[in-house]
Design an enzyme around this catalytic site. Sequence first.
Site, PDB file in Angstrom:
ATOM      1  N   ARG A  94      23.096 -34.895  33.504  1.00  0.00           N
ATOM      2  CA  ARG A  94      24.441 -35.409  33.208  1.00  0.00           C
ATOM      3  C   ARG A  94      25.108 -34.644  32.079  1.00  0.00           C
ATOM      4  O   ARG A  94      24.442 -34.096  31.211  1.00  0.00           O
ATOM      5  CB  ARG A  94      24.329 -36.859  32.734  1.00  0.00           C
ATOM      6  N   HIS A 119      17.223 -47.559  37.750  1.00  0.00           N
ATOM      7  CA  HIS A 119      17.407 -46.736  36.550  1.00  0.00           C
ATOM      8  C   HIS A 119      18.901 -46.535  36.309  1.00  0.00           C
ATOM      9  O   HIS A 119      19.414 -45.430  36.326  1.00  0.00           O
ATOM     10  CB  HIS A 119      16.709 -45.388  36.758  1.00  0.00           C
ATOM     11  N   ILE A 162      13.418 -30.611  30.815  1.00  0.00           N
ATOM     12  CA  ILE A 162      12.274 -31.522  30.983  1.00  0.00           C
ATOM     13  C   ILE A 162      11.052 -30.732  31.465  1.00  0.00           C
ATOM     14  O   ILE A 162       9.937 -30.932  30.987  1.00  0.00           O
ATOM     15  CB  ILE A 162      12.589 -32.668  31.973  1.00  0.00           C
ATOM     16  N   ILE A 165      11.595 -37.296  38.758  1.00  0.00           N
ATOM     17  CA  ILE A 165      12.369 -37.642  37.551  1.00  0.00           C
ATOM     18  C   ILE A 165      13.866 -37.390  37.777  1.00  0.00           C
ATOM     19  O   ILE A 165      14.710 -37.987  37.136  1.00  0.00           O
ATOM     20  CB  ILE A 165      11.904 -36.802  36.324  1.00  0.00           C
ATOM     21  N   ASN A 198      17.692 -37.267  38.702  1.00  0.00           N
ATOM     22  CA  ASN A 198      18.640 -38.385  38.853  1.00  0.00           C
ATOM     23  C   ASN A 198      19.666 -38.112  39.948  1.00  0.00           C
ATOM     24  O   ASN A 198      19.930 -36.955  40.242  1.00  0.00           O
ATOM     25  CB  ASN A 198      19.349 -38.613  37.522  1.00  0.00           C
TER      26      ASN A 198
END
Length: 317
Positions: A83, A176, A14, A119, A121
């Site tokens: 992930r 989210h 990202i 951003i 997670n």
Amino acid sequence: MARKKIALIGGGQIGGVLAQLCALRELGDVVLFDIVEGLPQGKCLDIAEASPVDGFDVCLKGTNSYEDIAGADVVIVTAGLPRKPGMSRDDLIEVNSKIMTSVAEGIKQYAPNAFVIVISNPLDAMVTLCQKVTGFPYSRVIGQAGVLDSARFATFIAWELGVSVKDVTAMTLGGHGDDMVPLVRYASVNGIPVMELLERKYGSKEKAKEVMDAMVNRTRLAGGEVVALLKTGSAFYSPASSAIAMAESILKDQKRVLPTCAYLQGEFGVNGYYVGVPCVLGEKGIEKIIEFSLDAEEQAMMDKSVAAVKSLVDSLK
Ligand code: APR
């Protein structure tokens, strides 16, 4: 007038796309930070060497030193593990909490006046932790999730109806996670309710509902769909684009209304947790949280999503 400065913490998938988008849109000078030596330097060099071709003119600096983020107007955080297939976002909490704590300390020390967009997670927990460690005002520490979840929902609606994505408006609320709340009632094509268009397409309310339910479900699981295909990591183009929309609204004081993971103090009946809701984003960060009425079914979904956020965030304590 000084150029704007954007610091990107995490130079992985990202982070690299974020740097390229900042450059292509000339949002400001870019500092890309990572703990891996050479990675951010190499990506910045690579992007800079595209500048004569693409015609952008910004400075790009890759670094392993937090000192270089000094003076950043906006910091976007993607540091942390993504992930792998079979994992939920929540499975990342332990390892990414440690990373987020060190990142937030770096931001606090070197960019104390920055707006921070998280951003990493699990998003709702990571943004909570980032705000706690930095101690920055809630209006300056926000999370990106809803812009992406909404964009996924809008994409599926556009494909289903055979219309341009540009004419679809759709929004998700809540956390989210798989309990997020895609707002069916407010989804429209240029103001025309999507449900009406589906009913006309299929000739029955039942079939329209069935098709919409499938799109809602696909939206909720959309991140996992990409993970299953990629096998080595999670989505990176669309999360980067989504965070850039938020950063641009702040940097240019656009006052866009974007679904934002924001700290709620009574709004939507939630107190003391970060949850995705529509916010006006401008030069002061979150300038307003926009409240509106939910019907009983939407409220029940929101309550379920908020309960999932609470249990995740409370596990941090
Ligand atoms: N400080 C800075 N960067 C770090 C740190 C740290 N303490 N620890 C790890 N990183 C870096 C890694 O070196 C890596 O380059 O974070 C980067 C993460 O990049 P990727 O593994 O490619 O992950 P990406 O796909 O970019 O996703 C990042 O965003 O959407 C979420 O779930 C996703 O949590 C994940 C994050």
